[in-house]
Design an enzyme around this catalytic site. Structure first.
Site, PDB file in Angstrom:
ATOM      1  N   ASP A  15       0.877  -1.164   0.000  1.00 31.55           N
ATOM      2  CA  ASP A  15       0.000   0.000   0.000  1.00 31.55           C
ATOM      3  C   ASP A  15       0.921   1.223   0.000  1.00 31.55           C
ATOM      4  O   ASP A  15       2.130   1.106   0.275  1.00 31.55           O
ATOM      5  CB  ASP A  15      -0.897  -0.026   1.239  1.00 31.55           C
ATOM      6  N   ASP A  17      -0.127   5.026   1.104  1.00 32.07           N
ATOM      7  CA  ASP A  17      -0.329   5.950   2.221  1.00 32.07           C
ATOM      8  C   ASP A  17      -0.230   5.225   3.554  1.00 32.07           C
ATOM      9  O   ASP A  17      -0.955   4.262   3.803  1.00 32.07           O
ATOM     10  CB  ASP A  17      -1.706   6.613   2.119  1.00 32.07           C
TER      11      ASP A  17
END
Length: 218
Positions: A15, A17
């Site tokens: 991922d 963020d």
């Protein structure tokens, strides 16, 4: 996963963020500015609910049940994104979360395929500003699939593009919706963050620098 050996893991999907860089503060500042302009209360606690969800879903959460015409919804999403883009233009390599560069280098040296899978439509800009784009074979973002997390589509898309099977992938996530999506895709999961948020992951660490790669792949 403890029954699997290292050779069966071929790819690691990150991922963006909260995992590679902490853009959560930029998102918060952008949504806060928008909320103030619209006369809506928006706290840091409210912002936590936006972790790992799309811009549209985030706006719906921010509105707290208030309904608006579709053209107004579009206008607000564009405005928020403009605020956010202004802020992420300042991102540099210095904004990599501690431990990320070392982990990426180790994975590269050991021959794993690497990808980013983020609901953000600004993922490519952030990766470019972090100067780590060459480390990834693929960047899957908010434009890549129709159904985003917690649907498994983004991770399945990444596996297909990397030419690996879902069970040959490890996903590193900091959001509950991301862990749910990865598990639904049939992938192994590493959660970064507190137990109450990512406790359903196969492995959990408080910070990415705490990850012990040997424990995971073996």
């Amino acid at each position: 996963m403890n029954k699997r050996n290292k050779e069966e893991i071929k790819a690691v999907i990150f991922d963006l963020d909260g995992v590679l860089t902490d853009t959560a503060e930029y998102h918060y500042q952008s949504w806060k500015k928008l909320a103030q302009e619209e006369g809506i209360s928006f706290t840091r606690e409210d912002n936590e609910q936006l972790r790992g969800v799309t811009r549209r879903q985030s706006l719906e959460i921010l509105l707290k049940g208030k309904t608006l015409p579709e053209d107004k919804m579009e206008e607000l999403m564009v405005k928020k994104n403009e605020y956010y883009q202004e802020l992420i233009n300042n991102i540099t390599m210095e904004d990599l979360i501690p431990g990320v560069e070392e982990l990426l280098n180790q994975l590269q040296e050991e021959g794993y395929k690497l990808a980013v899978a983020s609901a953000s439509r600004n993922a490519r800009t952030v990766i470019e500003n972090l100067e780590i784009g060459k480390k990834f074979q693929l960047i899957a973002d908010g434009y890549s699939v129709k159904n985003n997390k917690p649907a498994p589509d983004l991770f399945l898309y990444a596996a297909e593009e990397l030419e690996v099977e879902p069970e040959e992938c490890i996903v590193i996530e900091d959001a509950e919706s991301g862990i749910e999506a990865a598990l639904a895709a049939g992938m192994h999961t590493v959660g970064i963050g507190p137990e109450e948020r990512v406790g359903q992951a196969d492995f959990r660490y408080d910070k990415i620098k705490d990850i012990k790669l040997a424990d995971i792949v073996q």
